[in-house]
Structure formats: C-alpha cells, structure tokens
Design an enzyme around this catalytic site. Sequence first.
Site: not given
Length: 168
Positions: A29, A62, A90, A95-96, A98, A123
């Site tokens: 991502w 994750v 990153c 908008g959720t 998540h 990290f």
Amino acid sequence: MSVHNTSVLNDTGILQLEGASVVIVYTEWNEFIINELLAGSDRILAKHNITSVVKIQVPGAVEIPFAIKQYWEETKGTSKQPSSFIAFGCVIRGGTPHFDYVCKAITEGVTQLNLTLPVPTIFGVLTVNNVEQAEERLGGIHGHKGEEAALAALKMMSFQRQLVSGKL
C-alpha cells in the site's frame, strides 16, 4: 524553521556492526511513500556498512508481524537470522474506522515482537491523516522516518551487542 525531533538523527552510540543483518518488511500500500522510506533506510544502512539487507513485501500493515515472526522462525539457527527487523508501512486515515483497527493491530504486533524475539523490531509505520502528513515525514518538517528507523535499528543492535559483551 525546522520543528522535527532530532533525537535519533545522529550516529551517537552506534558501534561498528560487523556481520549485522537487517530484514525490512514493508507493505504494498502507498508504494511511493514506502519507496521513499526504503530509500532513506538504504542510505543510512549503507553509510554504516550494513550490506546484508533482506526486503520482504507483504500485502498490508496487519501482515507485517506475521511475516517477521515467520522469517525469524524459518531462519532460526542459520546464517540468515537477522540482527534486527524494520517494519515499514503507511496507513492513511479514510472515512471508516478501518484506520483505527489497522493502526492498533500493527502497533500491538510490533510491540509483541519486541517482547518475544531476541532481536529488535523497529516501528517504521506511518499512521497519518493524509498524504501531506506522510510527505512531511519523508524529509519534510518532521524529518525522514526511513532514515530514523534505520538509525534506531543500528542503535538497538549496538545496545544489544554492548549488553551481551558486558560493556553496559
């Protein structure tokens, strides 16, 4: 005027780390951001003559702790076992909820790795509200988090070597 934290932007406390190796696990991502995190860490690791660097891509943040744990288990007792791990990702708020779940999962996963593995996991996951905030952490007003993650790995490897040798 620069307002970024400079606490890890120096080489203080880094030993000569002959034979050290680093495994970087990074996400698919936000590729342009991840590529710059990787480039920053590459610069620092090369500067400190760390030539054994393995890079592993996973689908998302994750999945990073799983990949690190599996790599550790599969290389246990071999010359491929690393001196440290760096987690790069990153996560950009959408908008959720998540975003909150992913940030919590990766944070807890890396924390758990640091408590269970005998080598540090750094990290290097950006958790930001927007792309502009990510860019500010790629050499902007908040420093370069790829470089800082590599410096943190070097400092933690140095710490561990000093601890083992009784020099702490």
